[in-house]
Design an enzyme around this catalytic site. Structure first.
Site, PDB file in Angstrom:
ATOM      1  CB  ILE A 192       5.317  -0.871   5.499  1.00  0.00           C
ATOM      2  CG1 ILE A 192       4.540   0.434   5.586  1.00  0.00           C
ATOM      3  CG2 ILE A 192       5.286  -1.602   6.832  1.00  0.00           C
ATOM      4  CD1 ILE A 192       3.043   0.223   5.669  1.00  0.00           C
ATOM      5  CG  ASP A 193       5.570   3.880   3.147  1.00  0.00           C
ATOM      6  OD1 ASP A 193       4.583   3.148   2.919  1.00  0.00           O
ATOM      7  OD2 ASP A 193       5.493   4.886   3.868  1.00  0.00           O
ATOM      8  CD  GLU A 252      -0.700   6.849   2.159  1.00  0.00           C
ATOM      9  OE1 GLU A 252      -1.687   7.116   2.856  1.00  0.00           O
ATOM     10  OE2 GLU A 252       0.413   6.557   2.638  1.00  0.00           O
ATOM     11  CG  MET A 265      -0.393   2.578   3.895  1.00  0.00           C
ATOM     12  SD  MET A 265       0.311   2.289   5.532  1.00  0.00           S
ATOM     13  CE  MET A 265      -1.090   2.737   6.585  1.00  0.00           C
ATOM     14  N   GLY A 293       6.233   4.673  12.529  1.00  0.00           N
ATOM     15  CA  GLY A 293       5.137   3.706  12.451  1.00  0.00           C
ATOM     16  C   GLY A 293       5.652   2.296  12.639  1.00  0.00           C
ATOM     17  NE  ARG A 295       2.424   1.244  10.268  1.00  0.00           N
ATOM     18  CZ  ARG A 295       2.991   2.080   9.398  1.00  0.00           C
ATOM     19  NH1 ARG A 295       2.254   2.822   8.631  1.00  0.00           N
ATOM     20  NH2 ARG A 295       4.286   2.211   9.346  1.00  0.00           N
ATOM     21  NE  ARG A 328     -20.283  -4.334  -7.015  1.00  0.00           N
ATOM     22  CZ  ARG A 328     -20.574  -4.899  -5.846  1.00  0.00           C
ATOM     23  NH1 ARG A 328     -19.604  -5.323  -5.069  1.00  0.00           N
ATOM     24  NH2 ARG A 328     -21.820  -5.029  -5.463  1.00  0.00           N
ATOM     25  NE  ARG A 386     -20.255  -1.514  -3.595  1.00  0.00           N
ATOM     26  CZ  ARG A 386     -21.177  -1.266  -4.530  1.00  0.00           C
ATOM     27  NH1 ARG A 386     -20.914  -0.429  -5.509  1.00  0.00           N
ATOM     28  NH2 ARG A 386     -22.347  -1.857  -4.480  1.00  0.00           N
ATOM     29  CE  LYS A 397       4.700  11.509  25.402  1.00  0.00           C
ATOM     30  NZ  LYS A 397       4.431  11.212  26.824  1.00  0.00           N
TER      31      LYS A 397
END
Lengths: 358, 358, 358, 358
Positions: B138-139, B234, B181, B10, B285, B174, B276, B73
């Site tokens: 980024i993780d 996530e 991520m 990514g 990213r 709320r 929400r 690829k």
């Protein structure tokens, strides 16, 4: 347990985040928390301490400045006062400070500040105060720390500013000289210059020659690049030369701003090319902290309270080799962390073709 | 010396800065530099390599994405191809790759990528290719690295987004659930949640209970705070539960987005309060890197070339204990760096009163 | 149809967006598009025009500066040249320009520039060139326009800078004087000062008295606000006084920067309070345009092509009463749009308690 | 004079700036100012009004959200209440509101809100309340206004988000579909799509065909651009089709998010190209306002007080043809401002080659 918190020296983005984390971490332990306002200034007033609760620190993480203030009353050993004849002098009021802490039953102080604040903290330690320090300075030059709170924001602001000025330099085919903070150490200059792909970076650590800069300008012209971006730390100086501006003190701070103008003028003289200089000045120290600075400040603030809990006093909370730890304040109190010339960052600057003036 | 550079997996902010630094550092040594496009995709085309000179890398430091592309690829050992009947399969074309490198006289490869890319690199090393890796994700979950390129930008974007959503949560009273991520490691969730002063942070590393979250919501109501900000990675999951979304693969990437909705629905069910959910997704990213990410990327890119020069192959350039060094790719290739639950950052989150779901 | 595009005067965020929109709108009509580089500079070289296609304008909308350059060769009626003795003079080379346009078969010119550029355009119109102008200046002082391209970015940068400096002013209890651009009109000062909630705003349109500022400072102290933010346009001057800095020309631009320092010094003298001054300077004109400026620039660029198509020549594309239209260049060529003192914005400033120095 | 201020409907960046300007402008006239909290919610509590002084509005100009709150108690004519059996119903409590205003001696109300709020305001006017409205909505669809407060920030956030996602689209050679707010009007979609140089923009005003989008994708591929950015307003729909998601109400707001997923899926189906969708959602409405929105909000807030002073009641403060004026609330209360398809902005989008789906 009752603790006090103060912020000393120039303001820096992240101070409020550190205050918030220290306050919440202390409250969570059932302690009472008090703020000292304006450096140590409020100690000498009717209201030496202000109570800090959840309410006072709510929503301040992303605010610049410091809710506690940080005026020119930071040094109890040399507190300025106005004499009868109107002139100013200083006196040692540190005994008063010690007495006030005792009167109010304050057990420990979390002192958030830079090298000046740590020198003062060290003297208060010697008088018997229990202190934990938190390293703050946009200049990143406190010895023993990977990084200080405020630095990432400062270099980020400078980077963005240099980015902007670069487009003008290119459009107008100019030499642009941007002066950033760093009287003794070139951290902001090196890192913002590298990140913004400057062509020349001048640091206090490397006395520069105009010849090397002119050579870089000519090399660029030969590649059809008719502009050159030069980033200069306020404390940079020509080889064999002196600091351009002698430094006129107003209050406790030194007014600079001369080196950028001198470099610009000298380069126009030598190359015939139009130049401009910009002094970023106070832009670099205010405003909302970066995410990085929020995090480092929150971690430092919370760590200070853990030190207090463990009675690990007279220590400075630091990130060292990327690990959060604490080191004796007296070890850092009279040292300075310059840019190591053999660091990989300096090497990277050279590798991407940046002229460092040598 | 001839080197090739590619970017895999990514995209992440900073890839272009790393490409630029590696290219300039190599050119400065008199080497030739070639880019492989679309992961390893261009290898199998008429034009396997594109020449990189100063011109190609000019002005790219602040651009998001990667000038080399990073399509699906990326794995020469399982390269997808379409069969005659229209269906897709994969085959091992790594011999072709090795041959192409030999045909073109490429001496070494700088492979910029994440854990997947490093597993592939390791297999290519075993086939005899000389590789230096640059850690990108980024993780922030590559083993052995203090930090990976792209992470600071991701956590900064997430922090700013949570800041914005917080004002709406407060104005509307709320519960707001923001999904960031982090399928296996909660770095982005923990750090953006801490920096944006979220009230609840849910990580893959800590299976959560709804009871703990409801308790936090009630505690806040009792203090007259009628909104609650919940940041969820996530890959977070309830204690004893399963990952909410099974994960449907499109291409090589897993589609998630279910946990935020589930948490929001469950909390409304349990508390009666309006909620929400927002899934930040690809926002995290792309785009221009932070100053921090520009710097780490430039340093990594230049360091990779120093490794090549010293023939320090089959290594990953890393920052370890805040020092730039290199470690064997095969040591990191099948590991993952989760958030250590005893880290001072986790402690800081608890100290400022954040509920971690346990 | 063949058209040429040039950009004149100081650079401004949005120039590239305007170039892109004009180029794409012209290509879409099947026309050929040529750029003139460095103002009108390239006209006098071997390569007077550079072909613009989709490729040249790709990805430039968000870039600051101008891909066409805008050096000090903007006036064909007074083109600088170096005499044999090394000294500089100017001559009228406008006939050469007209001839070159004819030689290359250029049908019309889209001239993107400020008041200086429009004066020149007007003279070229009088020589027979078909021109459509696009109003560009960060100063927003072109007569007949609701707004010029570059202005929203400039006032936004200034606002953000003043925001940052405000936190320092408050933390240190100082008077802070921030100088922004605006030699003849105070648009940037008024709007950035209002948006950043400055306490005092000094404009060229309103000669100021120090008494009014001191009164404001004292009023604030009486409310326990021990700092004051003062925004000053570079062209502001005290009532009955002169422009502080005489203006020393380097190249064609005037160097200012004196008024901020004078105001800071004078106020410290009068109030005894510590002060600092910051000159934003070139920071205000470079870098990526705001969304607003991208939009206004794209709209202006496309509108210029519609004017060319309709042979609506010798007009300036403008937004007037919020409607896109065109007005004769000769009507705006020697006028200036100052801040109207009866505008609702000035009234708003007074209504929120800002001192305008009168 | 005693006035009240409230904020209704969804929050929007700039609300606090408007509250501040109205408050300061009223205080400056010697009036008393009261805030109603949570829409009209606080009216029905023990403390119907909260006093607003300089202190309450200090430093709020740059804060997102609204210090007065804006919960689901915005309609006194249909106030929700829980019946004995636990179910919910609504009742008309507007008489109570009128009585409370009278009891507290409130002379006029400044109602900051969108079309819903103006419909309610109109009904209160009919009951005899003196009201001045301030137009707020990120959707920019209030009839009779050049622009509403909150819109510039929303389109700016969306533009920045699309910028970021574009780099990923390009690096991965994908179709990216970004859904922005706009159920009935496509202002955010059109302007953020134009500013971020999207390739396709789908608006509620122009029913779209998939054929036109596929054609655009193919045209791009033929130019070697293997990615396509598609911006879609939540209310866009295919020609002859229905709104994708029926809209399930939670509280008073409609949950959408379906159109982006449907467009992405359909395009992958038709082109075989990988796609992703991102729904910006609540990101667009929170957080710090842009400089433009701060200014428009401050001007609107101050103007409302001038209307009150002149007893110009039952009017909405607006910018019309770039002039600040006021128009009858009942004229706007049941209308909507769609994007005019013959506007120069739509023409600009077509001129730079954007596909609008028709």
């Amino acid at each position: 347990m009752k603790i006090a918190i103060n912020t000393g020296g120039g303001d820096a983005p992240g101070l409020n985040a550190a205050i918030r984390a220290a306050t919440l971490a202390a409250l969570r332990r059932g302690w009472e928390v008090y703020g000292i306002e304006n450096g140590y200034g409020s100690i000498y007033t009717d209201e030496p301490f202000v109570r800090l609760t959840e309410k006072e620190v709510r929503g301040i993480t992303l605010l610049g400045g410091t809710i506690l203030g940080t005026a020119n009353k930071g040094n109890p050993f040399e507190m300025p006062y106005q004499k009868k004849d109107g002139s100013w002098d200083t006196k040692d009021v540190s005994d008063h400070l010690m007495q006030t802490f005792e009167d109010y039953g304050i057990d420990a102080l979390v002192a958030i500040g830079g090298d000046g604040s740590m020198r003062i903290a060290n003297k208060l330690v010697n008088k018997g105060l229990d202190i934990v320090g938190v390293p703050k300075t946009i200049d990143n030059d406190i010895w023993g720390c990977d990084v200080t709170l405020g630095f990432d924001t400062a270099r980020s602001i400078a980077t963005e500013a240099i980015d902007r000025i670069t487009t003008t330099a290119e459009s107008h085919q100019r030499l642009m000289v941007v002066e950033v903070m760093g009287r003794y150490a070139g951290w902001i200059a090196l890192l913002s210059g590298l990140a913004s792909t400057a062509d020349v970076i001048l640091l206090p650590e490397i006395p520069f020659t105009y010849d090397s800069i002119v050579e870089k300008i000519e090399e660029r012209k030969s590649k059809d690049k008719h502009y050159t971006m030069i980033v200069v730390a306020e404390g940079a100086k020509p080889k064999g030369g002196e600091l351009v501006t002698k430094g006129k003190t107003i209050g406790q701070e030194v007014q600079l701003g001369g080196i950028a103008r001198q470099v610009a003028a000298e380069l126009t003289e030598r190359t015939g090319q139009e130049s401009r200089s910009v002094v970023l000045g106070h832009l670099q120290r205010g405003g909302s902290p970066t995410t990085y600075d929020r995090l480092i400040s929150l971690r430092f603030g919370a760590a200070a309270i853990r030190c207090v809990q463990e009675r690990d006093f007279n220590k400075l909370v630091v990130l060292q080799d990327n690990k959060l730890t604490s080191i004796p304040i007296n070890e850092v109190a009279n040292k300075m962390k310059a840019v190591p010339l053999d660091s990989d960052t300096v090497q990277t600057a050279r590798d991407v073709g940046i002229c460092l003036g040598d």
